[in-house]
Enzyme design. Structure first.
Site, PDB file in Angstrom:
ATOM      1  N   LEU A 157       0.833  -1.207   0.000  1.00 33.45           N
ATOM      2  CA  LEU A 157       0.000   0.000   0.000  1.00 33.45           C
ATOM      3  C   LEU A 157       0.863   1.251   0.000  1.00 33.45           C
ATOM      4  CD1 LEU A 157      -2.827   1.333   0.263  1.00 33.45           C
ATOM      5  CD2 LEU A 157      -2.528   1.199   2.745  1.00 33.45           C
ATOM      6  N   LYS A 158       1.909   1.268   0.822  1.00 30.98           N
ATOM      7  CA  LYS A 158       2.776   2.447   0.914  1.00 30.98           C
ATOM      8  C   LYS A 158       3.519   2.696  -0.394  1.00 30.98           C
ATOM      9  CE  LYS A 158       4.974   5.829   3.008  1.00 30.98           C
ATOM     10  NZ  LYS A 158       6.056   6.229   2.123  1.00 30.98           N
ATOM     11  N   VAL A 159       4.096   1.653  -0.969  1.00 34.43           N
ATOM     12  CA  VAL A 159       4.851   1.810  -2.210  1.00 34.43           C
ATOM     13  C   VAL A 159       3.936   2.271  -3.340  1.00 34.43           C
ATOM     14  CG1 VAL A 159       6.149   0.555  -3.974  1.00 34.43           C
ATOM     15  CG2 VAL A 159       6.657   0.187  -1.555  1.00 34.43           C
TER      16      VAL A 159
END
Length: 312
Positions: A178-180
């Site tokens: 999700l962060k990437v």
């Protein structure tokens, strides 16, 4: 939360220091303290002055603490810290490691497996937000891994270091994914705002009025990205850049690697990454990720450096 569990921290960069200060203040208010370390231990002097306890390295933090937060710059640094703990004489059974760094999802999965084999729990906890957001304790935490640990530690996160937790379940890989993926927006926004501000300067409107429109029409997040350029903080005259161009490039490359594996085209991210690489090659390490602004200025006949930035 279990007051008997001691809390540790490793990593005092531009994000980690503010996060650690906020966490220590919470612990101090409850009659406890944060145990911390960093490659350059002197960066934690402000913590020490407030009663936090410094330690010489991650092994000593792990020896004393039950829940250990990490905030480091690269996958290699994270893997090195995990290896150091695993190869030490410290019994990791029952301990929890929470990594707030941005890594590749495969790194999170690898680290989770290694720690679980040693009897420890792992929570991948990358955060959304710049260092100013970290200072204000308003980061968005994406968390995945041991659910008991996430629930237990929520009081040390929400209202302390962050405004909200997005719980991505048991698989540590998912929160990092999700962060990437979300970082694609950050980098592409930087590129779009830089292009807009260079055009505004060249066509005579000026960056000040354009920044006002960005703030009013798109809010403080994109307005803040613009200010990183117009204030000169993309190449600060004094001190270190807020979020280094090297780390921003690292995050962008993680997304590009994922996209390539899935046969997804990302031309805007690719362009922005190349502009950041050019900025780093020209201006060195002490640049913010917004330094692609300098490259776009150069490509348009303006100096890489602005009146507000450093000049070389």
């Amino acid at each position: 939360m279990e007051q008997s569990r001691k809390i540790g921290w490793y990593g005092l960069g531009s994000m980690g220091l503010f996060m650690a200060i906020n966490l220590h203040n919470k612990l101090k208010a409850e009659g406890s303290y944060l145990t911390y370390s960093n490659r350059t231990l002197s960066k934690g002097e402000v913590l020490s002055q407030e009663g936090a306890k410094p330690k010489n390295g991650i092994t000593e933090v792990a020896r004393e603490c039950d829940d250990i937060f990490l905030m480091v710059s690269t996958d290699a640094v994270l893997k090195g810290l995990i290896s150091e703990m695993l190869e030490s004489d410290v019994d990791l059974k029952g301990k929890t490691v929470l990594d707030c760094s941005t890594t590749h999802p495969d790194t999170a999965a690898e680290v989770a497996g290694l720690l679980q084999a040693a009897g420890a729990s792992f929570v991948a906890s990358p955060v959304f937000g710049a260092n100013t957001v970290a200072q204000a304790g308003r980061l968005l935490f994406a968390m995945a891994g041991n659910q008991e640990a996430i629930q237990r530690l929520e009081p040390l996160i929400v209202g302390v270091m962050g405004r909200k937790i997005v719980n991505m379940g048991e698989n540590a890989r998912d929160s990092v994914l999700l962060k990437v993926t979300g970082n694609v927006l950050l980098v592409v926004f930087l590129e779009a705002i830089a292009e807009t501000q260079v055009l505004a300067e060249k066509n005579g409107l000026g960056t000040k009025v354009m920044e006002e429109v960005i703030f009013e029409n798109f809010g403080p997040v994109l307005g803040g990205y613009s200010r990183r350029m117009t204030s000169g903080s993309y190449a600060p005259k004094e001190g270190n850049a807020g979020f280094s161009v090297a780390n921003t490039i690292k995050d962008a490359k993680h997304a590009l690697r994922l996209a390539q594996d899935l046969d997804v085209r990302m031309p805007a991210l690719d362009l922005a990454t190349n502009n950041m690489l050019s900025a780093k090659a020209y201006g060195g390490e002490n640049l913010d990720g917004a330094a692609l602004y300098g490259v776009l200025r150069s490509q348009s006949g303006l100096p890489f450096w602005s009146n507000e930035s450093r000049q070389q």
